[in-house]
Design a protein around this motif. Structure first.
Motif, PDB file in Angstrom:
ATOM      1  N   GLY A   6      -0.246  -8.526  -2.223  1.00 51.35           N
ATOM      2  CA  GLY A   6      -0.267  -8.211  -3.540  1.00 51.35           C
ATOM      3  C   GLY A   6      -1.742  -6.943  -3.595  1.00 51.35           C
ATOM      4  O   GLY A   6      -1.704  -6.351  -4.597  1.00 51.35           O
ATOM      5  N   THR A   7      -2.222  -6.808  -2.536  1.00 49.56           N
ATOM      6  CA  THR A   7      -3.308  -5.753  -2.534  1.00 49.56           C
ATOM      7  C   THR A   7      -2.757  -4.382  -2.451  1.00 49.56           C
ATOM      8  O   THR A   7      -1.542  -4.332  -2.007  1.00 49.56           O
ATOM      9  N   ASP A   8      -3.377  -3.408  -2.730  1.00 44.34           N
ATOM     10  CA  ASP A   8      -2.992  -2.165  -2.572  1.00 44.34           C
ATOM     11  C   ASP A   8      -3.063  -1.752  -1.261  1.00 44.34           C
ATOM     12  O   ASP A   8      -3.863  -1.944  -0.596  1.00 44.34           O
ATOM     13  N   TRP A   9      -1.691  -0.855  -0.936  1.00 45.94           N
ATOM     14  CA  TRP A   9      -1.701  -0.490   0.427  1.00 45.94           C
ATOM     15  C   TRP A   9      -2.559   0.953   0.601  1.00 45.94           C
ATOM     16  O   TRP A   9      -2.444   1.731  -0.063  1.00 45.94           O
ATOM     17  N   ASP A  15      -6.090   3.864   7.811  1.00 48.58           N
ATOM     18  CA  ASP A  15      -6.536   2.715   6.925  1.00 48.58           C
ATOM     19  C   ASP A  15      -5.445   1.552   7.187  1.00 48.58           C
ATOM     20  O   ASP A  15      -5.298   0.365   7.256  1.00 48.58           O
ATOM     21  N   ALA A  16      -4.177   2.270   6.856  1.00 49.48           N
ATOM     22  CA  ALA A  16      -2.933   1.625   7.071  1.00 49.48           C
ATOM     23  C   ALA A  16      -2.482   0.631   8.284  1.00 49.48           C
ATOM     24  O   ALA A  16      -2.114  -0.208   8.280  1.00 49.48           O
ATOM     25  N   ALA A  17      -2.727   1.513   9.174  1.00 48.63           N
ATOM     26  CA  ALA A  17      -2.712   0.968  10.700  1.00 48.63           C
ATOM     27  C   ALA A  17      -3.641  -0.151  10.843  1.00 48.63           C
ATOM     28  O   ALA A  17      -3.210  -1.218  11.367  1.00 48.63           O
ATOM     29  N   ALA A  18      -4.795   0.201  10.399  1.00 45.83           N
ATOM     30  CA  ALA A  18      -5.775  -0.958  10.470  1.00 45.83           C
ATOM     31  C   ALA A  18      -5.547  -2.207   9.888  1.00 45.83           C
ATOM     32  O   ALA A  18      -5.791  -3.355  10.481  1.00 45.83           O
ATOM     33  N   THR A  19      -4.982  -2.046   8.574  1.00 49.50           N
ATOM     34  CA  THR A  19      -4.518  -3.236   7.732  1.00 49.50           C
ATOM     35  C   THR A  19      -3.592  -3.830   8.443  1.00 49.50           C
ATOM     36  O   THR A  19      -3.337  -5.202   8.556  1.00 49.50           O
TER      37      THR A  19
END
Length: 292
Positions: A6-9, A15-19
């Motif tokens: 539910g968190t913002d991508w 940053d997306a790859a780290a997430t």
């Protein structure tokens, strides 16, 4: 942790790859590598190690070159053969270096830093998929170099245009090219027509030699080992080089030469069929031997 909690991508590619890496490597079932497979001489822990812990180990041991090479060869192989989660894993393992490059390249940059992140990640992924050669030392360094160059090229494209000399004086009009018009694909097609290159090897040769694609997935799709395909392509290199020297690929070939080349191609095909039949026979006998 979940990438769908539910968190913002993140809008930044890094940053997306780290997430995604964090989600892939969190408890209770983090992605691991069995470092015992790399041997004692690497200095790596001789056990399964979660990827975040392995990344920290490599950062704490910057001169452990043999260990780094072994780990990254395995990561690259898995990224090419074992699915997208290992692609995410490889990016996450390189994230400290990728973030460092992004920070340096964004200094004084007037554009969107997210563009720099995206270019760095694209350069890294391109090398990961096709460019890094696992037979050469320091595969991780080649990945990082590709990532840096991609980001640097974006910065260079943002600079002012450089004026060039007027080219209106260059003579225009059509010119007749020589057969096969200098295009590598046409050279390969002519090599197949003459029997210098076997039809079943044409696409693999184009992908690896001309397209600079990674050899591992191509060998797997062909059902042969990487070493076997590498040797096969090396022999093709020799035949094509000889044909170019003799002018067979850029000019005409006599009927006698064509017949000889096709005879040799037929002999190669029979040898290959014989080896394939022997492998099938050996595989069929394994259960019988085990049962006995």
């Amino acid at each position: 942790m979940s990438v769908s909690d539910g968190t913002d991508w993140p809008t930044s590619a890094l940053d997306a790859a780290a997430t995604a890496f964090a989600a892939l490597t969190c408890e209770p079932a983090p992605l691991v590598l069995d470092c015992a497979a790399f041997g004692l001489d690497t200095g790596l822990p001789q056990q399964e190690v979660p990827l975040p812990a392995l990344r920290e180990w490599l950062l704490r041991h910057p001169r452990a070159y043999a260990a780094r090479d072994e780990v990254w060869r395995e990561l690259i192989r898995r990224a090419r053969l074992d699915g997208p989660h290992w692609v995410v894993a490889a990016v996450g393992m390189a994230m400290p270096a990728l973030r460092q490059y992004a920070g340096r390249l964004c200094e004084g940059y007037n554009g969107d830093p997210a563009d720099v992140d995206a270019e760095i990640l694209t350069g890294f992924l391109t090398a990961l998929r096709d460019r890094a050669d696992l037979t050469k030392p320091a595969p991780y360094a080649s990945l990082c170099k590709a990532a840096w160059r991609a980001g640097r090229d974006l910065r260079l494209r943002q600079q002012e245009y450089v004026p060039v000399e007027d080219i209106e004086h260059v003579t225009s009009g059509p010119r007749t090219p020589k057969v096969p018009y200098g295009h590598p694909d046409l050279l390969v097609r002519r090599a197949v027509t003459l029997g210098i290159l076997d039809p079943e090897d044409e696409q693999a040769y184009i992908d690896v030699r001309l397209g600079r694609r990674a050899i591992e997935p191509i060998a797997a799709a062909a059902g042969v080992s990487v070493d076997a395909l590498r040797m096969r392509l090396s022999r093709i290199d020799g035949r094509i080089a000889e044909a170019l020297t003799d002018g067979l690929l850029t000019g005409g070939a006599s009927p006698e030469t064509v017949a000889q080349l096709r005879l040799q191609a037929g002999q190669r095909g029979r040898r290959r069929a014989g080896r394939a039949a022997a492998r099938r026979e050996a595989a069929a006998q394994v259960p019988v031997t085990a049962a006995a």
